[in-house]
Design a protein around this motif. Structure first.
Motif, PDB file in Angstrom:
ATOM      1  N   ALA A 115      37.637  38.696  35.325  1.00 31.89           N
ATOM      2  CA  ALA A 115      38.834  38.320  34.393  1.00 31.89           C
ATOM      3  C   ALA A 115      37.881  39.353  33.409  1.00 31.89           C
ATOM      4  N   GLY A 116      36.447  39.031  33.223  1.00 31.68           N
ATOM      5  CA  GLY A 116      35.958  39.234  32.216  1.00 31.68           C
ATOM      6  C   GLY A 116      35.665  40.889  32.443  1.00 31.68           C
ATOM      7  N   ILE A 117      35.753  41.574  33.227  1.00 33.79           N
ATOM      8  CA  ILE A 117      35.516  43.464  33.727  1.00 33.79           C
ATOM      9  C   ILE A 117      36.167  43.381  33.136  1.00 33.79           C
ATOM     10  N   SER A 118      37.638  42.653  33.491  1.00 35.18           N
ATOM     11  CA  SER A 118      39.608  43.957  32.697  1.00 35.18           C
ATOM     12  C   SER A 118      39.180  43.267  30.811  1.00 35.18           C
ATOM     13  N   ALA A 119      38.989  42.458  30.343  1.00 35.99           N
ATOM     14  CA  ALA A 119      38.898  42.272  29.062  1.00 35.99           C
ATOM     15  C   ALA A 119      38.808  43.839  28.044  1.00 35.99           C
ATOM     16  N   GLU A 120      38.211  44.063  28.505  1.00 38.18           N
ATOM     17  CA  GLU A 120      37.422  45.398  27.108  1.00 38.18           C
ATOM     18  C   GLU A 120      38.537  46.238  27.569  1.00 38.18           C
ATOM     19  N   SER A 121      39.147  46.693  29.076  1.00 42.93           N
ATOM     20  CA  SER A 121      40.950  47.054  29.101  1.00 42.93           C
ATOM     21  C   SER A 121      41.992  46.556  28.651  1.00 42.93           C
ATOM     22  N   GLY A 122      41.909  45.311  27.574  1.00 44.15           N
ATOM     23  CA  GLY A 122      42.896  44.824  27.297  1.00 44.15           C
ATOM     24  C   GLY A 122      43.810  43.121  27.935  1.00 44.15           C
ATOM     25  N   ILE A 123      42.566  43.300  28.899  1.00 43.26           N
ATOM     26  CA  ILE A 123      44.018  42.030  29.961  1.00 43.26           C
ATOM     27  C   ILE A 123      43.110  40.819  29.491  1.00 43.26           C
ATOM     28  N   ARG A 124      44.218  39.940  28.591  1.00 40.04           N
ATOM     29  CA  ARG A 124      43.594  38.265  28.368  1.00 40.04           C
ATOM     30  C   ARG A 124      42.783  37.699  29.673  1.00 40.04           C
ATOM     31  N   THR A 125      41.623  37.174  29.443  1.00 42.76           N
ATOM     32  CA  THR A 125      40.566  36.471  30.278  1.00 42.76           C
ATOM     33  C   THR A 125      41.411  35.021  30.183  1.00 42.76           C
ATOM     34  N   ARG A 182      26.874  36.480  54.592  1.00 45.85           N
ATOM     35  CA  ARG A 182      25.537  36.359  54.822  1.00 45.85           C
ATOM     36  C   ARG A 182      24.603  37.694  55.557  1.00 45.85           C
ATOM     37  N   ASP A 183      25.269  39.298  55.096  1.00 41.96           N
ATOM     38  CA  ASP A 183      24.708  39.779  55.599  1.00 41.96           C
ATOM     39  C   ASP A 183      23.992  40.226  54.052  1.00 41.96           C
ATOM     40  N   ALA A 184      24.397  39.725  52.625  1.00 40.33           N
ATOM     41  CA  ALA A 184      23.667  41.033  51.449  1.00 40.33           C
ATOM     42  C   ALA A 184      22.956  40.547  51.764  1.00 40.33           C
ATOM     43  N   GLU A 185      21.951  41.299  50.505  1.00 41.28           N
ATOM     44  CA  GLU A 185      20.541  41.146  50.281  1.00 41.28           C
ATOM     45  C   GLU A 185      20.968  41.695  49.011  1.00 41.28           C
ATOM     46  N   LEU A 186      21.465  42.018  48.111  1.00 39.86           N
ATOM     47  CA  LEU A 186      21.625  41.375  46.800  1.00 39.86           C
ATOM     48  C   LEU A 186      23.202  40.698  46.556  1.00 39.86           C
ATOM     49  N   PHE A 187      23.520  39.911  45.303  1.00 43.35           N
ATOM     50  CA  PHE A 187      24.885  39.824  45.116  1.00 43.35           C
ATOM     51  C   PHE A 187      25.036  39.906  43.603  1.00 43.35           C
ATOM     52  N   VAL A 188      26.234  39.760  43.059  1.00 38.86           N
ATOM     53  CA  VAL A 188      26.197  40.747  42.125  1.00 38.86           C
ATOM     54  C   VAL A 188      27.742  39.936  41.367  1.00 38.86           C
ATOM     55  N   SER A 189      27.179  38.888  40.425  1.00 36.68           N
ATOM     56  CA  SER A 189      28.765  38.009  40.181  1.00 36.68           C
ATOM     57  C   SER A 189      28.738  39.120  38.164  1.00 36.68           C
ATOM     58  N   ILE A 190      30.330  39.321  37.867  1.00 36.30           N
ATOM     59  CA  ILE A 190      30.160  40.294  37.111  1.00 36.30           C
ATOM     60  C   ILE A 190      31.620  39.422  36.314  1.00 36.30           C
ATOM     61  N   GLY A 191      31.671  38.825  35.010  1.00 36.34           N
ATOM     62  CA  GLY A 191      32.522  38.578  34.796  1.00 36.34           C
ATOM     63  C   GLY A 191      33.411  37.721  34.532  1.00 36.34           C
ATOM     64  N   THR A 192      32.592  36.538  35.238  1.00 36.67           N
ATOM     65  CA  THR A 192      33.662  35.070  35.956  1.00 36.67           C
ATOM     66  C   THR A 192      33.154  34.286  35.325  1.00 36.67           C
ATOM     67  N   SER A 193      33.392  33.077  34.654  1.00 37.43           N
ATOM     68  CA  SER A 193      33.182  31.806  34.142  1.00 37.43           C
ATOM     69  C   SER A 193      32.415  30.817  35.057  1.00 37.43           C
ATOM     70  N   GLY A 194      32.307  31.295  36.592  1.00 40.24           N
ATOM     71  CA  GLY A 194      31.659  30.393  37.460  1.00 40.24           C
ATOM     72  C   GLY A 194      32.577  28.865  37.886  1.00 40.24           C
ATOM     73  N   ALA A 195      34.089  28.688  37.002  1.00 42.29           N
ATOM     74  CA  ALA A 195      34.979  27.326  37.282  1.00 42.29           C
ATOM     75  C   ALA A 195      35.924  27.783  38.190  1.00 42.29           C
ATOM     76  N   VAL A 196      36.232  27.919  39.286  1.00 40.53           N
ATOM     77  CA  VAL A 196      37.143  28.518  40.109  1.00 40.53           C
ATOM     78  C   VAL A 196      36.568  28.511  41.275  1.00 40.53           C
ATOM     79  N   TYR A 197      36.606  27.170  41.563  1.00 39.10           N
ATOM     80  CA  TYR A 197      35.685  27.780  44.105  1.00 39.10           C
ATOM     81  C   TYR A 197      37.154  28.264  44.671  1.00 39.10           C
TER      82      TYR A 197
END
Ligand code: APR
Length: 235
Positions: free
Chosen positions: A13-23, A167-182
């Motif tokens: 949700a953090g990536i859309s916050a500045e578009s005006g969508i609430r997290t 499994r094939d990733a060499e880079l994993f990037v996490s953007i705008g997420t609280s890490g609260a939901v599995y």
């Protein structure tokens, strides 16, 4: 490894916050003034389908009032120009990644612009209000169309494809997420297990922040274009 080719990007949700969508996890613990269990569970839908439909109809209507921001645009640019494998896995149900032009994208928690008929099991695109009296465009049954959203207690979409990409990733990037939901919150561990480098971009440290090799804290519209520019300069 100096130059990763295969990238998996998780957005929240953090990536859309500045578009005006609430997290989701605002300080008051409410989501658009509702308790999550009143609007985002299968039990809530059985109990009060009218309330759940009104809630998602309002979220869907909101899409017409917002635009993708510089972070969505930067990821679309990376998607278009990155020569290696790339997958954007979004937890968001808005359509801002695709409106910015992203193609290698999947919605693991469903989409506001999609409906699902519980009578015939078809999924279809949906514009405008749905409401409890909607007719299924596939089987014509009235009253069996629900928002195609993955609610708490339901299985996210495309887990096999996501796990294969991780499994094939060499880079994993996490953007705008609280890490609260599995399971999304666990992707960083899978990525680390296969030896990928891991980067978190967020306004503040997420719940799993210590698992990331690198952390960048700031607004997505600033930090994501900065990171994408550096990636494309290095390709
Ligand atoms: N730039 C970067 N990060 C931001 C910004 C911003 N402008 N604004 C907020 N954030 C960060 C917050 O600090 C927070 O860590 O984005 C994160 C949003 O977290 P949540 O609201 O918990 O959203 P998300 O992680 O996407 O939620 C996961 O939970 O309710 C379910 O299914 C729903 O997909 C959702 C899932």
């Amino acid at each position: 490894m100096d130059r990763p080719r295969n990238i998996v990007i998780l957005t929240g949700a953090g990536i859309s916050a500045e578009s005006g969508i609430r997290t989701f996890r605002a300080a008051d613990g409410l989501w658009e003034d509702h308790r999550v269990e009143d609007v985002a569970t299968p039990e809530a839908y059985v109990r009060d389908p009218g309330l759940v439909h009104r809630f998602y109809d309002a979220r869907r209507a909101r899409l017409g009032e917002v635009e993708p921001n510089a972070a969505h645009a930067a990821l679309a640019r990376l998607d278009a120009q990155w020569p290696g494998e790339l997958l954007i896995v979004t937890q968001n149900v808005d359509d801002l990644h695709e409106r910015a032009g992203a193609k290698r994208l999947l919605h693991m928690h469903g989409e506001l612009n999609s409906g699902w008929c519980l009578a015939c099991d078809e999924r279809f695109s949906w514009d405008g209000p749905m409401g409890p009296g909607a007719a299924c465009p596939a089987c014509a049954k009235v009253g069996s169309v629900r928002p195609d959203i993955v609610w708490f207690g339901e299985m996210p979409y495309e887990m096999e494809r996501i796990e294969a990409a991780l499994r094939d990733a060499e880079l994993f990037v996490s953007i705008g997420t609280s890490g609260a939901v599995y399971p999304a919150a666990g992707f960083v561990q899978t990525a680390k297990y296969v030896g990928a480098r891991t980067l978190e971009i967020n306004l503040e440290p997420s719940q799993g922040s210590l698992l990331f090799d690198e952390r960048r804290y700031g607004r997505a519209t600033v930090e994501v274009p900065r990171w994408v520019d550096a990636m494309l300069a290095s390709k």
